[in-house]
Motif scaffolding. Sequence first.
Motif, PDB file in Angstrom:
ATOM      1  N   GLY A  18      10.751  32.298   2.939  1.00 52.00           N
ATOM      2  CA  GLY A  18      10.491  32.115   4.355  1.00 52.00           C
ATOM      3  C   GLY A  18      10.665  30.690   4.831  1.00 52.00           C
ATOM      4  N   GLU A  19      11.016  29.792   3.908  1.00 56.01           N
ATOM      5  CA  GLU A  19      11.071  28.379   4.258  1.00 56.01           C
ATOM      6  C   GLU A  19      12.512  27.944   4.569  1.00 56.01           C
ATOM      7  OE1 GLU A  19       8.955  24.410   2.486  1.00 56.01           O
ATOM      8  OE2 GLU A  19      10.056  25.654   1.074  1.00 56.01           O
ATOM      9  N   VAL A  20      12.632  26.991   5.497  1.00 50.99           N
ATOM     10  CA  VAL A  20      13.943  26.415   5.801  1.00 50.99           C
ATOM     11  C   VAL A  20      13.918  24.950   5.386  1.00 50.99           C
ATOM     12  CG1 VAL A  20      15.633  25.893   7.581  1.00 50.99           C
ATOM     13  CG2 VAL A  20      14.213  27.949   7.780  1.00 50.99           C
ATOM     14  N   ILE A  21      14.858  24.579   4.529  1.00 53.54           N
ATOM     15  CA  ILE A  21      14.944  23.181   4.095  1.00 53.54           C
ATOM     16  C   ILE A  21      16.250  22.591   4.607  1.00 53.54           C
ATOM     17  CG2 ILE A  21      15.191  21.661   2.101  1.00 53.54           C
ATOM     18  CD1 ILE A  21      13.149  23.269   0.687  1.00 53.54           C
ATOM     19  N   GLY A  22      16.146  21.498   5.311  1.00 49.47           N
ATOM     20  CA  GLY A  22      17.327  20.830   5.850  1.00 49.47           C
ATOM     21  C   GLY A  22      17.728  19.660   4.977  1.00 49.47           C
ATOM     22  N   LEU A  23      19.015  19.517   4.749  1.00 47.54           N
ATOM     23  CA  LEU A  23      19.517  18.372   4.002  1.00 47.54           C
ATOM     24  C   LEU A  23      20.219  17.450   4.997  1.00 47.54           C
ATOM     25  CD1 LEU A  23      21.097  20.172   0.890  1.00 47.54           C
ATOM     26  CD2 LEU A  23      18.709  19.588   1.299  1.00 47.54           C
ATOM     27  N   ALA A  24      19.668  16.260   5.169  1.00 45.48           N
ATOM     28  CA  ALA A  24      20.215  15.348   6.168  1.00 45.48           C
ATOM     29  C   ALA A  24      20.849  14.146   5.497  1.00 45.48           C
ATOM     30  CB  ALA A  24      19.108  14.889   7.114  1.00 45.48           C
ATOM     31  N   GLY A  25      21.887  13.628   6.126  1.00 45.15           N
ATOM     32  CA  GLY A  25      22.558  12.455   5.583  1.00 45.15           C
ATOM     33  C   GLY A  25      23.962  12.410   6.114  1.00 45.15           C
ATOM     34  N   MET A  26      24.597  11.239   5.952  1.00 40.35           N
ATOM     35  CA  MET A  26      25.981  11.137   6.358  1.00 40.35           C
ATOM     36  C   MET A  26      26.842  11.934   5.389  1.00 40.35           C
ATOM     37  SD  MET A  26      26.606   9.475   9.041  1.00 40.35           S
ATOM     38  CE  MET A  26      25.459   8.733  10.195  1.00 40.35           C
ATOM     39  N   GLY A  59      17.052   6.209  10.635  1.00 38.95           N
ATOM     40  CA  GLY A  59      16.923   5.003   9.829  1.00 38.95           C
ATOM     41  C   GLY A  59      17.136   5.295   8.356  1.00 38.95           C
ATOM     42  N   LEU A  60      16.513   6.378   7.868  1.00 39.10           N
ATOM     43  CA  LEU A  60      16.646   6.748   6.458  1.00 39.10           C
ATOM     44  C   LEU A  60      18.101   7.069   6.112  1.00 39.10           C
ATOM     45  CD1 LEU A  60      13.519   9.026   5.954  1.00 39.10           C
ATOM     46  CD2 LEU A  60      13.968   6.846   4.810  1.00 39.10           C
ATOM     47  N   ILE A  61      18.772   7.786   7.031  1.00 37.95           N
ATOM     48  CA  ILE A  61      20.172   8.135   6.798  1.00 37.95           C
ATOM     49  C   ILE A  61      21.026   6.878   6.710  1.00 37.95           C
ATOM     50  CG2 ILE A  61      22.176   9.125   7.963  1.00 37.95           C
ATOM     51  CD1 ILE A  61      20.310  11.388   8.858  1.00 37.95           C
ATOM     52  N   GLY A  62      20.669   5.879   7.510  1.00 37.43           N
ATOM     53  CA  GLY A  62      21.400   4.610   7.486  1.00 37.43           C
ATOM     54  C   GLY A  62      20.920   3.681   6.402  1.00 37.43           C
ATOM     55  N   GLY A  63      19.987   4.139   5.569  1.00 37.34           N
ATOM     56  CA  GLY A  63      19.562   3.327   4.439  1.00 37.34           C
ATOM     57  C   GLY A  63      18.363   2.438   4.713  1.00 37.34           C
ATOM     58  N   LYS A  64      17.664   2.684   5.830  1.00 37.97           N
ATOM     59  CA  LYS A  64      16.492   1.848   6.166  1.00 37.97           C
ATOM     60  C   LYS A  64      15.210   2.652   5.965  1.00 37.97           C
ATOM     61  CE  LYS A  64      18.262  -1.989   7.889  1.00 37.97           C
ATOM     62  NZ  LYS A  64      17.760  -3.349   7.932  1.00 37.97           N
ATOM     63  N   GLY A  65      14.211   1.996   5.453  1.00 39.72           N
ATOM     64  CA  GLY A  65      12.900   2.637   5.349  1.00 39.72           C
ATOM     65  C   GLY A  65      12.664   3.349   4.039  1.00 39.72           C
ATOM     66  N   TRP A  66      13.601   3.185   3.064  1.00 40.61           N
ATOM     67  CA  TRP A  66      13.430   3.865   1.788  1.00 40.61           C
ATOM     68  C   TRP A  66      12.315   3.239   0.958  1.00 40.61           C
ATOM     69  CZ3 TRP A  66      16.064   8.154  -0.281  1.00 40.61           C
ATOM     70  CH2 TRP A  66      16.969   8.729   0.602  1.00 40.61           C
ATOM     71  N   ASP A  67      12.141   1.912   1.119  1.00 40.66           N
ATOM     72  CA  ASP A  67      11.079   1.249   0.353  1.00 40.66           C
ATOM     73  C   ASP A  67       9.709   1.777   0.760  1.00 40.66           C
ATOM     74  OD1 ASP A  67      11.917   0.238   2.723  1.00 40.66           O
ATOM     75  OD2 ASP A  67      11.479  -1.864   2.284  1.00 40.66           O
ATOM     76  N   VAL A  68       9.545   2.004   2.072  1.00 43.83           N
ATOM     77  CA  VAL A  68       8.283   2.564   2.572  1.00 43.83           C
ATOM     78  C   VAL A  68       8.061   3.946   1.975  1.00 43.83           C
ATOM     79  CG1 VAL A  68       6.984   3.188   4.634  1.00 43.83           C
ATOM     80  CG2 VAL A  68       8.660   1.317   4.732  1.00 43.83           C
ATOM     81  N   LEU A  69       9.178   4.723   1.956  1.00 47.37           N
ATOM     82  CA  LEU A  69       9.133   6.080   1.425  1.00 47.37           C
ATOM     83  C   LEU A  69       8.666   6.066  -0.027  1.00 47.37           C
ATOM     84  CD1 LEU A  69      10.043   8.597   2.949  1.00 47.37           C
ATOM     85  CD2 LEU A  69      12.158   8.519   1.641  1.00 47.37           C
ATOM     86  N   ALA A  70       9.251   5.130  -0.798  1.00 43.98           N
ATOM     87  CA  ALA A  70       8.930   5.044  -2.220  1.00 43.98           C
ATOM     88  C   ALA A  70       7.463   4.694  -2.423  1.00 43.98           C
ATOM     89  CB  ALA A  70       9.826   4.009  -2.895  1.00 43.98           C
ATOM     90  N   SER A  71       6.974   3.708  -1.642  1.00 46.61           N
ATOM     91  CA  SER A  71       5.583   3.302  -1.831  1.00 46.61           C
ATOM     92  C   SER A  71       4.634   4.398  -1.372  1.00 46.61           C
ATOM     93  CB  SER A  71       5.309   1.985  -1.100  1.00 46.61           C
ATOM     94  OG  SER A  71       5.604   2.122   0.268  1.00 46.61           O
ATOM     95  N   ALA A  72       5.055   5.141  -0.312  1.00 45.77           N
ATOM     96  CA  ALA A  72       4.221   6.247   0.153  1.00 45.77           C
ATOM     97  C   ALA A  72       4.125   7.307  -0.933  1.00 45.77           C
ATOM     98  CB  ALA A  72       4.814   6.857   1.429  1.00 45.77           C
ATOM     99  N   ALA A  73       5.271   7.547  -1.590  1.00 51.45           N
ATOM    100  CA  ALA A  73       5.292   8.555  -2.651  1.00 51.45           C
ATOM    101  C   ALA A  73       4.369   8.144  -3.786  1.00 51.45           C
ATOM    102  CB  ALA A  73       6.720   8.735  -3.179  1.00 51.45           C
ATOM    103  N   VAL A  74       4.361   6.834  -4.089  1.00 52.08           N
ATOM    104  CA  VAL A  74       3.480   6.333  -5.136  1.00 52.08           C
ATOM    105  C   VAL A  74       2.008   6.502  -4.719  1.00 52.08           C
ATOM    106  CG1 VAL A  74       2.714   4.264  -6.350  1.00 52.08           C
ATOM    107  CG2 VAL A  74       5.155   4.718  -6.081  1.00 52.08           C
ATOM    108  N   ALA A  75       1.742   6.180  -3.441  1.00 55.54           N
ATOM    109  CA  ALA A  75       0.375   6.295  -2.939  1.00 55.54           C
ATOM    110  C   ALA A  75      -0.128   7.726  -3.018  1.00 55.54           C
ATOM    111  CB  ALA A  75       0.314   5.782  -1.493  1.00 55.54           C
ATOM    112  N   HIS A  76       0.810   8.679  -2.702  1.00 55.12           N
ATOM    113  CA  HIS A  76       0.418  10.085  -2.772  1.00 55.12           C
ATOM    114  C   HIS A  76       0.243  10.550  -4.194  1.00 55.12           C
ATOM    115  CE1 HIS A  76       0.414  11.422   1.333  1.00 55.12           C
ATOM    116  NE2 HIS A  76       1.456  10.658   1.574  1.00 55.12           N
ATOM    117  N   GLY A  77       0.763   9.761  -5.141  1.00 51.01           N
ATOM    118  CA  GLY A  77       0.658  10.141  -6.533  1.00 51.01           C
ATOM    119  C   GLY A  77       1.723  11.169  -6.847  1.00 51.01           C
TER     120      GLY A  77
END
Lengths: 498, 349
Positions: A275-283, A480-498
């Motif tokens: 029942g889930e829809v997963i979108g793949l985004a990127g250039m 921003g993510l598609i253009g390569g910006k904000g990945w560091d935040v993403l990584a640290s957030a992932a670490v924070a979430h464990g």
Amino acid sequence: MQIELRDIRKTFGSVRANAGISLLIPPASIQGILGENGAGKSTLMKILSGFILPDSGDIIMDGSRVVIHSPADAIRRGVGMLHQDPLDFPPLKILDDFILGRRGAVFPDRRKAAREFRQLAAQFDFDLDSEAYVDTLTVGERQQLEILRLLWFGAGVLILDEPTTGISQPQKEKLFATLRKLADQGMTIIFVSHKLEDVELLCSRVAVFRQGELVGSAEPPYETKSLVRMMFSRDLAFTGRTSVPPGGPILSLRGVSLEALRLQIRDVSFEARAGEVIGLAGMEGSGQSVLLSACAGLAQPVSGRVRLGENDVTGLSYHAFMKRGVAYLPAARLEQGLVAGLSLADHFILSEGVGGIFIDRGRAQDLASDRIRTYNIKGAPSHQVESLSGGNQQRMLLALLKESLSLILLEHPTRGLDIESTLYIWSKLRERCAQGAAIVFISADLDEVLQYSDRVLVFFSGRVSPPLPAEGLSVEKLGGLIGGKGWDVLASAAVAHG
Amino acid sequence: MAKTRSSNALLQGAAIVLAVLLTTLVLLAAKAPPFAAYANIVLGAVGSWDVAANVLVSWVPLLLVTAGLLITFTAGLWNIGIEGQITLGAIFTTWMLRGLQASGLDPSLIISMSILAGMAGGALWALLAGALKTFGGVNEIFGGLGLNFVASALNLWLIFGPWKRPGVASMSGTVPFAPSLWLPTLTEQSRLSPSALVIALLAIVLVYLLLKGTYFGLRLKAVGKNPNSAYLLGVPTWQHMMISFALCGIFAGLAGAVQVTSVYHRLIPSISSGYGYLGLMVAMLAGFNAAVAAPVALFFAALNVGSIQLPIVLRQDSSLAGVLQGTLVLFVLLMQGVRERLAGKGLPQ
């Protein structure tokens, strides 16, 4: 060389690729061209490098109006284009590749050419052996060779199309240093990219394209947010998401690594639930297609496991995936999805895969008419598929989907379609979700990704984000993510979430 | 629609006129009277019951290979190796006949088994070309061409080596088989075997039905037109290609078997007689349509047989038939190109 473009227009069928573009590029500058897929960047560059002629508009080089008829014509006028896939000759020696295309006598003066090649290479600190073969080079080195060749041909304008895709960081730094040096020497450089970081780092000015129009320009210091807004934002009413509460896992990838041409994807894990829809985004070319192919058994992972429900299906073929309820709808409808030359009815017979020897034409006719009605296809069972419009071909692909499916994989399901067809196709896909299928789709349209996905995977040069809930994403953040910006935040957030 | 139909017919007509025109030029260049030559071909093909029967003798193998080639063409394959497949069919047939001729078995059983062996030989050779393509990445045109040379070398080796005539080996082939092992012919002198003719006609009808009305035929068509899409639609692509190779090889082997059992009654060096290449032309000229292929094959057979008289009567080489056949195919293909141009498709970039 100064280049001025005045009101360039080019349409392909009903698509306005360039809708009156005017741009002045001063000499000795690095002009960035930003825009998402289909924004009209490539069309404009093809016009400038002689691959296509504009419908109207003028190109003025150093004050005189010119018409560029062919790529050879462009290079005579000093416009050289470095394509994303270098246009070189892998089986040749570097020196032969270097000489090729140069006008001159019957027998090239190889010794002189070799000397000039070495001088040029030394000037930019390129380490290329003129006697080596082109196919031994990396993509970055092939770019260097192309740049040398274009310079040797006397290029005064250098167009680079997504040059940082598939090259290493040191090679990128060397490329940027070279481009700066060339600009200092008076060369005009046009740098086409979707990578915000590269553009911000390198370009002395940036023009942003969207839907065939020049929507804005900027000069340093750049503000990423405003660039992203220019690239992606448009007014579109969001219809509310009508998510089905997800059920059990249908598809799961564990530590999947993939290798494709110039692209490596490392260690991707995610689950698609019923029942889930997963979108793949990127250039385009950032890795989405390869990953989707791996979900269908069309590409084999170099490591990691792919599971469908409880079954490990790693390494099995697409036909084995099909038997387990997977369907894959490619973006190239007529090249990969449908068979030109066969009728609509023939397609239904093929996809239903009914047994027996002789085709029951009457039943086939009924089946075809029935599906054509259900999916609202403008065509008759006896029509050949290539006579259908793009939207109807897409409906046809959907109509070919079997009754019971657990996983539907789609590449650009609504590309090139009008609003009505787009809404229709998503309503049909939603029905499938309600029946318990999971959907994974690729789209270059951020609005579509945000509107229809429950979760989103973002791709950037082979990097894959963890599944991000679409609720918490904005066009700006996704862009921003598609253009390569904000990945560091993403990584640290992932670490924070464990 | 009506307009395109009539313009198509016009273009096809133009192709025939151009082919005849060019052949006439060739005749004039050879200082031969064109009308006498054409009249001679017609007489040579239908002038008597004997020559008419010979046309049918020539029609049988041509029809068989064309039937086979229609299957591979449908799968998008250029089975150039068809010549070798005919040769292998003939070799296997001869092998079986030689092995069983002293066995005392019923002659009709021996003949049947030999023909089956020929079919197996053709299929084997075709599958080899298919395997080279599927598993070795060798284009079937190159693979087939190579296998043709191997087949004809094998044939010559057998004729001049293990199967040579007692005493001295010769280009006239192996020792003829006893008349009891010949496929029965219409009359004692005739080489026309009614059963071979029936088999050939059955073959083309079978292929027509296979391609027109069966699931297999449709899947084959999908593979031929677009293997990528066919695969995504669930058609096992390479398996279908292999099957089409095997089927074509069976028909080619059958043609070789017929040549041995009913025409030459022995193995000769040029046993395939170029019927494979001629079949490729028939299939192209017929637009890969089984219903059209039968009359086109008959016409080509008539040209072949009709021109046999030319050297005797007009002192012209009998290869004139080949000139006419070749130019006909070229001009018809050229006109198809013209038609696509006119329709706005396939314009050069």
